[in-house]
Design an enzyme around this catalytic site. Structure first.
Site, PDB file in Angstrom:
ATOM      1  N   CYS A   7       0.860  -1.197   0.000  1.00 39.63           N
ATOM      2  CA  CYS A   7       0.000   0.000   0.000  1.00 39.63           C
ATOM      3  C   CYS A   7       0.888   1.235   0.000  1.00 39.63           C
ATOM      4  CB  CYS A   7      -0.927   0.023   1.214  1.00 39.63           C
ATOM      5  SG  CYS A   7      -2.341  -1.094   1.099  1.00 39.63           S
ATOM      6  N   HIS A  46      -6.287  -2.683  -1.378  1.00 39.64           N
ATOM      7  CA  HIS A  46      -5.681  -3.721  -0.540  1.00 39.64           C
ATOM      8  C   HIS A  46      -6.537  -4.986  -0.497  1.00 39.64           C
ATOM      9  CE1 HIS A  46      -3.007  -5.369   2.557  1.00 39.64           C
ATOM     10  NE2 HIS A  46      -4.117  -5.962   2.980  1.00 39.64           N
ATOM     11  N   ASN A  86       1.433 -16.148  -5.128  1.00 45.27           N
ATOM     12  CA  ASN A  86       1.509 -17.048  -3.982  1.00 45.27           C
ATOM     13  C   ASN A  86       0.371 -16.752  -3.015  1.00 45.27           C
ATOM     14  OD1 ASN A  86       3.946 -18.365  -4.787  1.00 45.27           O
ATOM     15  ND2 ASN A  86       5.102 -16.564  -4.139  1.00 45.27           N
ATOM     16  N   GLY A  92       4.525 -19.824   0.305  1.00 47.92           N
ATOM     17  CA  GLY A  92       5.618 -18.905   0.644  1.00 47.92           C
ATOM     18  C   GLY A  92       5.256 -17.441   0.487  1.00 47.92           C
ATOM     19  N   HIS A  97      -0.330  -8.443   0.536  1.00 46.22           N
ATOM     20  CA  HIS A  97      -1.062  -7.552  -0.368  1.00 46.22           C
ATOM     21  C   HIS A  97      -0.943  -8.242  -1.721  1.00 46.22           C
ATOM     22  CE1 HIS A  97      -2.096  -3.247  -1.829  1.00 46.22           C
ATOM     23  NE2 HIS A  97      -1.996  -3.987  -2.917  1.00 46.22           N
ATOM     24  N   HIS A  99      -0.327  -9.745  -5.125  1.00 46.18           N
ATOM     25  CA  HIS A  99       0.629  -9.398  -6.178  1.00 46.18           C
ATOM     26  C   HIS A  99       0.881 -10.589  -7.077  1.00 46.18           C
ATOM     27  CE1 HIS A  99       2.920 -10.860  -2.658  1.00 46.18           C
ATOM     28  NE2 HIS A  99       3.783 -11.347  -3.512  1.00 46.18           N
ATOM     29  N   HIS A 101       3.805 -12.090  -9.635  1.00 49.46           N
ATOM     30  CA  HIS A 101       5.202 -12.035 -10.049  1.00 49.46           C
ATOM     31  C   HIS A 101       5.242 -12.265 -11.562  1.00 49.46           C
ATOM     32  CE1 HIS A 101       6.943 -12.806  -5.893  1.00 49.46           C
ATOM     33  NE2 HIS A 101       5.731 -13.291  -5.714  1.00 49.46           N
TER      34      HIS A 101
HETATM   35  P1  DGP Z   1       5.798 -13.280  -1.993  1.00 49.75           P
HETATM   36  O1  DGP Z   1       6.815 -14.190  -1.376  1.00 49.75           O
HETATM   37  O2  DGP Z   1       5.044 -13.927  -3.131  1.00 49.75           O
HETATM   38  O3  DGP Z   1       4.906 -12.643  -0.963  1.00 49.75           O
HETATM   39  O4  DGP Z   1       6.652 -12.133  -2.708  1.00 49.75           O
HETATM   40  C1  DGP Z   1       7.047 -10.965  -2.094  1.00 49.75           C
HETATM   41  C2  DGP Z   1       7.821 -10.159  -3.114  1.00 49.75           C
HETATM   42  O5  DGP Z   1       7.966  -8.835  -2.629  1.00 49.75           O
HETATM   43  C3  DGP Z   1       9.249 -10.657  -3.398  1.00 49.75           C
HETATM   44  O6  DGP Z   1       9.441 -10.695  -4.817  1.00 49.75           O
HETATM   45  C4  DGP Z   1      10.161  -9.578  -2.809  1.00 49.75           C
HETATM   46  C5  DGP Z   1       9.283  -8.365  -2.870  1.00 49.75           C
HETATM   47  N1  DGP Z   1       9.546  -7.358  -1.857  1.00 49.75           N
HETATM   48  C6  DGP Z   1       9.535  -7.517  -0.514  1.00 49.75           C
HETATM   49  N2  DGP Z   1       9.804  -6.360   0.103  1.00 49.75           N
HETATM   50  C7  DGP Z   1       9.972  -5.434  -0.884  1.00 49.75           C
HETATM   51  C8  DGP Z   1      10.274  -4.030  -0.879  1.00 49.75           C
HETATM   52  O7  DGP Z   1      10.437  -3.389   0.149  1.00 49.75           O
HETATM   53  N3  DGP Z   1      10.382  -3.435  -2.103  1.00 49.75           N
HETATM   54  C9  DGP Z   1      10.216  -4.108  -3.272  1.00 49.75           C
HETATM   55  N4  DGP Z   1      10.353  -3.437  -4.419  1.00 49.75           N
HETATM   56  N5  DGP Z   1       9.914  -5.434  -3.319  1.00 49.75           N
HETATM   57  C10 DGP Z   1       9.800  -6.067  -2.138  1.00 49.75           C
END
Ligand code: DGP
Length: 113
Positions: A7, A46, A86, A92, A97, A99, A101
């Site tokens: 967020c 969110h 995920n 994992g 929030h 997302h 990949h």
């Molecule tokens: P997941 O494990 O599917 O919840 O992926 C979390 C993703 O978020 C992972 O690719 C790393 C990314 N991530 C975590 N913290 C940050 C951050 O502070 N900034 C950015 N740009 N990405 C982040």
């Protein structure tokens, strides 16, 4: 949502390498990339995961996948790519929030680990 990292990124309050933005979604490079292209696409609203999606989010979902398609073209992922979301601890999920990949730029293994 207060204390939600994504967020904060969507609001521009937390710095990120944003590659695309629209009314409904934001796309930015993830930290610790696991592929040459590793971009996260999030809705501004969110939602914890796809488990919270409702019929009212249909248009938003269309936007998510249109943005993914546009970024894949920009990143010249002509050899293909993978889109992953995920859900929960077995998968994992570490940021709660929603997302997706977008992973590309190298050959992917199957099944995923
Ligand atoms: P997941 O494990 O599917 O919840 O992926 C979390 C993703 O978020 C992972 O690719 C790393 C990314 N991530 C975590 N913290 C940050 C951050 O502070 N900034 C950015 N740009 N990405 C982040």
């Amino acid at each position: 949502v207060t204390d939600c990292l994504f967020c904060g990124i969507a609001a521009g309050e937390i710095a990120a390498d944003v590659v695309r933005e629209s009314d409904g979604v934001v796309a930015f490079r993830g930290v610790n990339p696991v592929a040459p292209t590793h971009i996260l696409v999030i809705p501004r609203v969110h939602l914890a995961s796809i488990q919270e999606l409702e019929h009212e989010h249909a248009e938003l979902l269309g936007e998510v996948f249109a943005v993914i398609d546009e970024i894949a073209a920009e990143e010249t992922l002509s050899g293909g790519y993978r889109v992953v979301t995920n859900v929960g601890s077995d998968a994992g999920q570490s940021v709660h929030h929603l997302h997706w990949h977008l992973l590309g730029g190298r050959a992917m293994a199957w099944p995923p680990g």
